[in-house]
Design a protein around this motif. Structure first.
Motif, PDB file in Angstrom:
ATOM      1  N   PHE A   1       0.815  -1.213   0.000  1.00 17.96           N
ATOM      2  CA  PHE A   1       0.000   0.000   0.000  1.00 17.96           C
ATOM      3  C   PHE A   1       0.853   1.270   0.000  1.00 17.96           C
ATOM      4  N   ILE A   2       2.087   1.162   0.466  1.00 19.67           N
ATOM      5  CA  ILE A   2       3.004   2.295   0.270  1.00 19.67           C
ATOM      6  C   ILE A   2       3.267   2.477  -1.222  1.00 19.67           C
ATOM      7  N   ALA A   3       3.472   1.349  -1.923  1.00 18.79           N
ATOM      8  CA  ALA A   3       3.666   1.419  -3.373  1.00 18.79           C
ATOM      9  C   ALA A   3       2.444   2.019  -4.061  1.00 18.79           C
ATOM     10  N   GLN A   4       1.249   1.638  -3.602  1.00 20.85           N
ATOM     11  CA  GLN A   4       0.030   2.195  -4.172  1.00 20.85           C
ATOM     12  C   GLN A   4      -0.041   3.711  -3.998  1.00 20.85           C
ATOM     13  N   SER A   5       0.420   4.187  -2.843  1.00 18.25           N
ATOM     14  CA  SER A   5       0.400   5.635  -2.615  1.00 18.25           C
ATOM     15  C   SER A   5       1.363   6.347  -3.564  1.00 18.25           C
ATOM     16  N   TYR A   6       2.491   5.690  -3.915  1.00 19.69           N
ATOM     17  CA  TYR A   6       3.416   6.289  -4.879  1.00 19.69           C
ATOM     18  C   TYR A   6       2.837   6.262  -6.295  1.00 19.69           C
ATOM     19  N   VAL A   7       2.083   5.216  -6.590  1.00 16.94           N
ATOM     20  CA  VAL A   7       1.450   5.141  -7.912  1.00 16.94           C
ATOM     21  C   VAL A   7       0.491   6.314  -8.118  1.00 16.94           C
ATOM     22  N   LEU A   8      -0.215   6.701  -7.063  1.00 17.43           N
ATOM     23  CA  LEU A   8      -1.183   7.800  -7.178  1.00 17.43           C
ATOM     24  C   LEU A   8      -0.526   9.112  -7.553  1.00 17.43           C
ATOM     25  N   VAL A   9       0.743   9.296  -7.140  1.00 16.76           N
ATOM     26  CA  VAL A   9       1.445  10.538  -7.478  1.00 16.76           C
ATOM     27  C   VAL A   9       2.422  10.329  -8.637  1.00 16.76           C
ATOM     28  N   LYS A  10       2.280   9.190  -9.337  1.00  9.18           N
ATOM     29  CA  LYS A  10       3.050   8.890 -10.551  1.00  9.18           C
ATOM     30  C   LYS A  10       4.552   8.804 -10.318  1.00  9.18           C
ATOM     31  N   LYS A  11       4.924   8.277  -9.147  1.00  9.14           N
ATOM     32  CA  LYS A  11       6.340   8.002  -8.895  1.00  9.14           C
ATOM     33  C   LYS A  11       6.587   6.528  -9.219  1.00  9.14           C
ATOM     34  N   TRP A  12       6.775   6.289 -10.532  1.00 11.03           N
ATOM     35  CA  TRP A  12       6.791   4.919 -11.016  1.00 11.03           C
ATOM     36  C   TRP A  12       7.991   4.136 -10.503  1.00 11.03           C
ATOM     37  N   SER A  13       9.159   4.732 -10.485  1.00  7.59           N
ATOM     38  CA  SER A  13      10.363   4.005 -10.077  1.00  7.59           C
ATOM     39  C   SER A  13      10.272   3.552  -8.625  1.00  7.59           C
ATOM     40  N   GLU A  14       9.844   4.483  -7.746  1.00  8.10           N
ATOM     41  CA  GLU A  14       9.717   4.129  -6.328  1.00  8.10           C
ATOM     42  C   GLU A  14       8.706   3.010  -6.133  1.00  8.10           C
ATOM     43  N   ALA A  15       7.574   3.101  -6.846  1.00  7.67           N
ATOM     44  CA  ALA A  15       6.531   2.075  -6.715  1.00  7.67           C
ATOM     45  C   ALA A  15       7.042   0.714  -7.183  1.00  7.67           C
TER      46      ALA A  15
END
Length: 532
Positions: A374-388
């Protein structure tokens, strides 16, 4: 306010006869009904106050008799031919209900049960005769009456009614109204009788004596509470049951804590017969703490599942003023769960239990995987693809560690979320994320047409080329290079005096000697005015 009262009056007139000019219905039926409700509500108020002021019980019975009298008058008036069949049945059910309540307070169990059964039968027939929307109210009244009927049956001698009463209470998360206090007292009394035969409890291969009555009662009701939570009809009821169980557990822990000696810190690490075990009372305290922490984990996991469903369905609750759920809400819940697991590993008496520590370690990996997801999901919402993407890989790492280390611990992990489902979901999300990253990159490059592409030159250097540049009307317009770049320029010439080395100066010896002779003699001559 006066306006509000006028509104209530107008609404009552429209709903009870005046819309069709039926003044008799409005004058008699509604007036008597309100009188009965007024007497009944006052009786319920007195019932609450009678807990601390027993003398008010006499007034309570008086008001209930008054309510029954008004209900009898209402039923008599409804026998008129001008009243429809539905209203007649409702009046009969209302009369039976108030009669049952009065008999109940007088502890006339048989008469009370007969009245409640009559009321229940009428409401069930009404519910079957009308639409589902209209039947909701009737079914609700049936549910309210059923515990009263079972309580009366128990007092008459039906022992099987006790189990039904307990299940009703647990399924609803607690009874309200007329039966609440009586049922709570009855359940406590029944468990107290059972607790008298309970002397010990076994947990993780060790048997410890249980001498505290409050702890016995809690442990006896634990299985029923857990079963009720599993059978809860909705999330609200389940949350209420969880909170009730945690409250009872905290009370039991407090009772054990008070039984510990003042030198608790020394007692926690004391040894019994040099066996390395903590004392029985401390081990019992660890057991109750384990129940509390495990229940808290289950409650937070239940809340997490509800939030996950809301996220998947993208539900928006703007009508009731609630904000939409976010992945951050789930992250917070999993943080609390992980903290509870850390506390479990530190329970006195279980530090050397390798199986227990291994089991908690696997559970920790499971919840770490979900938290990371769900941390990855939160990064997806802000379009931080590499971190996700990196976090998705971490999720898979945790999940594979759980699968490789589960082995003999599968039974203890079966109640946890399935990591295989998480692996499947992450693999799908990874491909989706990679596609979204590529599309996002293409969108970034394709937002401008060829005629909009600039080479970075300021406006002063591209007058000959047409280009759509929205920045020209913004505050970040680029007109010229500023500050300007450095350019080469001629240096200032350097002059060297080379002729000085070849110049011959005139001799000065004669001048130097003349100065030496004109020392003291010249001074004396100067004083007396002689000049050479």
């Amino acid at each position: 306010s006066v306006f509000r009262k006028q509104f209530i009056v107008k609404e009552s007139q429209q709903q009870h006869g005046l819309r069709h000019g039926d003044f008799q219905r409005y004058r008699y039926l509604l007036l008597i009904l309100m009188d009965a409700e007024r007497a009944w509500s006052y009786a319920m108020q007195l019932k609450q106050e009678a807990n601390t002021e027993p003398r008010k019980r006499f007034h309570l019975l008086s008001r209930l008799r008054k309510a029954v009298k008004h209900a009898e008058e209402l039923e008599r008036l409804c026998e008129s031919n001008r009243v429809d069949a539905k209203t007649k049945l409702e009046a009969q059910a209302y009369m039976a209900y108030l009669t049952g309540m009065l008999r109940f307070e007088h502890q006339e169990w048989k008469a009370a049960m007969e009245a409640f059964n009559k009321c229940k039968t009428i409401y069930e027939k009404l519910a079957n005769a009308f639409t589902e929307e209209q039947a909701v109210l009737y079914n609700q009244r049936v549910e309210e009456i059923s515990p009263n009927i079972r309580y009366c049956a128990y007092n008459i001698g039906d022992q099987s009614a006790m189990n039904e009463l307990m299940q009703m209470r647990l399924r609803s998360g607690g009874t309200e109204g007329l039966l609440a206090e009586k049922l709570e007292a009855l359940i406590t009394q029944t468990r107290a009788k059972q607790a008298a035969t309970m002397s010990e409890v076994e947990w993780r291969g060790r048997t410890v004596p249980v001498k505290i009555d409050k702890v016995r009662i809690f442990l006896l009701g634990l299985a029923d509470n857990e079963a009720a939570i599993a059978q809860a009809e909705n999330e609200e009821t389940k949350e209420r049951l969880f909170e009730s169980l945690l409250s009872e557990c905290r009370d039991a822990i407090q009772a054990v804590r008070e039984d510990l000696k003042p030198d608790q810190k020394q007692r926690e690490h004391s040894l019994e017969n040099d066996s390395g075990k903590v004392s029985n009372i401390q081990y019992l305290h660890s057991y109750l703490t384990y129940i509390k922490l495990s229940t808290a984990i289950k409650r937070n996991e239940s809340m997490a599942k509800s939030l996950q469903k809301a996220l998947l369905q993208q539900q928006r609750s703007e009508e009731d003023g609630k904000r939409a759920p976010r992945p951050q809400d789930l992250i917070r819940l999993y943080d609390i769960i992980l903290q509870n697991l850390v506390e479990l590993t530190q329970l006195p008496g279980l530090e050397e239990d390798k199986n227990f520590q291994k089991e908690i370690g696997l559970k920790t990996l499971v919840y770490k995987a979900y938290r990371c997801f769900f941390i990855a999901q939160s990064y997806v919402l802000v379009k931080k693809w590499s971190e996700a993407l990196v976090l998705y890989e971490r999720v898979l790492k945790y999940a594979h560690e759980v699968q490789s280390g589960a082995g003999a611990y599968m039974n203890s992990l079966k109640e946890l979320p399935d990591v295989q489902d998480l692996i499947t979901q992450v693999n799908a999300e990874k491909y989706s994320l990679q596609a979204a990253a590529i599309l996002d990159a293409n969108d970034t490059h394709e937002t401008e047409s060829p005629s909009q592409v600039k080479d970075g030159k300021p406006l002063s250097e591209r007058f000959e080329t047409f280009c759509l540049d929205p920045s020209l009307v913004s505050k970040q317009v680029s007109l010229v290079h500023f500050p300007p770049g450095f350019q080469p320029i001629p240096c200032k010439p350097l002059f060297f005096d080379l002729a000085l080395n070849h110049v011959a100066f005139p001799p000065l010896e004669d001048k130097v000697e003349q100065k030496a002779k004109s020392g003291l003699t010249g001074y004396i001559k100067g004083i007396f005015g002689f000049k050479s």
